[in-house]
Scaffold this motif. Structure first.
Motif, mmCIF file in Angstrom:
data_model
loop_
_atom_site.group_PDB
_atom_site.id
_atom_site.type_symbol
_atom_site.label_atom_id
_atom_site.label_comp_id
_atom_site.label_asym_id
_atom_site.label_seq_id
_atom_site.Cartn_x
_atom_site.Cartn_y
_atom_site.Cartn_z
ATOM 1 N N LEU A 84 0.834 -1.197 0.000
ATOM 2 C CA LEU A 84 0.000 0.000 0.000
ATOM 3 C C LEU A 84 0.874 1.256 0.000
ATOM 4 C CD1 LEU A 84 -2.655 -1.147 2.647
ATOM 5 C CD2 LEU A 84 -2.824 -1.250 0.167
ATOM 6 N N ALA A 85 2.080 1.121 -0.524
ATOM 7 C CA ALA A 85 3.026 2.242 -0.558
ATOM 8 C C ALA A 85 2.383 3.428 -1.271
ATOM 9 C CB ALA A 85 4.303 1.828 -1.262
ATOM 10 N N GLY A 86 2.438 4.588 -0.624
ATOM 11 C CA GLY A 86 1.940 5.818 -1.223
ATOM 12 C C GLY A 86 0.438 6.027 -1.102
ATOM 13 N N ILE A 87 -0.273 5.164 -0.370
ATOM 14 C CA ILE A 87 -1.724 5.303 -0.241
ATOM 15 C C ILE A 87 -2.076 6.597 0.489
ATOM 16 C CG2 ILE A 87 -1.898 4.031 1.944
ATOM 17 C CD1 ILE A 87 -4.543 2.835 0.908
ATOM 18 N N ASN A 88 -3.169 7.225 0.105
ATOM 19 C CA ASN A 88 -3.679 8.405 0.804
ATOM 20 C C ASN A 88 -4.903 7.955 1.597
ATOM 21 O OD1 ASN A 88 -4.468 10.855 1.780
ATOM 22 N ND2 ASN A 88 -4.942 11.757 -0.207
ATOM 23 N N LEU A 89 -4.693 7.653 2.869
ATOM 24 C CA LEU A 89 -5.763 7.151 3.730
ATOM 25 C C LEU A 89 -6.193 8.228 4.731
ATOM 26 C CD1 LEU A 89 -7.377 4.565 4.133
ATOM 27 C CD2 LEU A 89 -5.638 3.790 5.726
ATOM 28 N N LEU A 94 3.572 0.402 3.931
ATOM 29 C CA LEU A 94 2.861 1.682 3.954
ATOM 30 C C LEU A 94 3.821 2.855 3.782
ATOM 31 C CD1 LEU A 94 0.447 0.887 6.917
ATOM 32 C CD2 LEU A 94 -0.232 1.303 4.556
ATOM 33 N N LYS A 95 5.002 2.587 3.213
ATOM 34 C CA LYS A 95 5.991 3.661 3.068
ATOM 35 C C LYS A 95 5.429 4.792 2.205
ATOM 36 C CE LYS A 95 8.356 1.539 -0.783
ATOM 37 N NZ LYS A 95 9.179 0.386 -0.995
ATOM 38 N N LEU A 96 5.841 6.002 2.548
ATOM 39 C CA LEU A 96 5.465 7.210 1.817
ATOM 40 C C LEU A 96 3.952 7.457 1.783
ATOM 41 C CD1 LEU A 96 7.917 6.784 -1.191
ATOM 42 C CD2 LEU A 96 8.189 8.342 0.740
ATOM 43 N N ASP A 153 8.107 3.719 6.719
ATOM 44 C CA ASP A 153 9.194 4.619 6.344
ATOM 45 C C ASP A 153 8.660 5.846 5.607
ATOM 46 O OD1 ASP A 153 11.932 5.349 6.151
ATOM 47 O OD2 ASP A 153 11.969 4.609 4.081
ATOM 48 N N ARG A 154 8.927 7.008 6.171
ATOM 49 C CA ARG A 154 8.535 8.312 5.608
ATOM 50 C C ARG A 154 7.021 8.480 5.421
ATOM 51 N NH1 ARG A 154 12.173 9.419 0.669
ATOM 52 N NH2 ARG A 154 12.129 7.178 0.424
ATOM 53 N N ALA A 155 6.226 7.718 6.165
ATOM 54 C CA ALA A 155 4.767 7.886 6.136
ATOM 55 C C ALA A 155 4.374 9.026 7.075
ATOM 56 C CB ALA A 155 4.073 6.599 6.558
ATOM 57 N N ASN A 156 3.322 9.744 6.720
ATOM 58 C CA ASN A 156 2.795 10.801 7.573
ATOM 59 C C ASN A 156 1.849 10.162 8.584
ATOM 60 O OD1 ASN A 156 1.614 12.986 8.794
ATOM 61 N ND2 ASN A 156 0.773 13.877 6.918
ATOM 62 N N ILE A 157 2.287 10.079 9.849
ATOM 63 C CA ILE A 157 1.461 9.466 10.888
ATOM 64 C C ILE A 157 1.019 10.511 11.921
ATOM 65 C CG2 ILE A 157 2.367 7.130 10.612
ATOM 66 C CD1 ILE A 157 4.186 7.676 13.040
ATOM 67 N N LYS A 158 1.008 11.764 11.526
ATOM 68 C CA LYS A 158 0.565 12.818 12.432
ATOM 69 C C LYS A 158 -0.913 12.630 12.772
ATOM 70 C CE LYS A 158 3.884 16.187 10.825
ATOM 71 N NZ LYS A 158 4.095 17.368 10.012
ATOM 72 N N ARG A 159 -1.246 12.981 14.012
ATOM 73 C CA ARG A 159 -2.610 12.927 14.543
ATOM 74 C C ARG A 159 -3.172 11.502 14.628
ATOM 75 N NH1 ARG A 159 -4.099 17.527 17.001
ATOM 76 N NH2 ARG A 159 -6.175 17.584 16.161
#
Length: 71
Positions: free
Chosen positions: A15-20, A35-37, A56-62
């Motif tokens: 799921l690399a690059g997914i916008n969830l 789930l990278k990027l 790696d480099r995923a946005n996990i804010k909030r």
């Protein structure tokens, strides 16, 4: 965005690059999931099973992730 993968078995999924954005992975199995990027901003990870999940480099804010070394 806002997709619901509640209780999904995503073992070995790429799921690399997914916008969830603000989606749900509640109680999902994320063993060896890539789930990278990815944009995981505000994603619900409640009771998700994570083993060798690549964030790696995923946005996990909030999110309410509790990441430990080796995860």
């Amino acid at each position: 965005k806002e997709a619901n993968f509640m209780k999904a078995d995503l073992t070995n999924a790429n799921l690399a690059g997914i916008n969830l954005f603000k989606g749900s992975l509640r109680k999902a199995v994320l063993t060896r999931t890539d789930l990278k990027l990815s944009n995981l901003y505000g994603v619900d990870f409640y009771k998700a099973k994570m083993e060798r999940t690549n964030l790696d480099r995923a946005n996990i804010k909030r999110t309410l992730l509790n990441l430990r070394a080796g995860s």
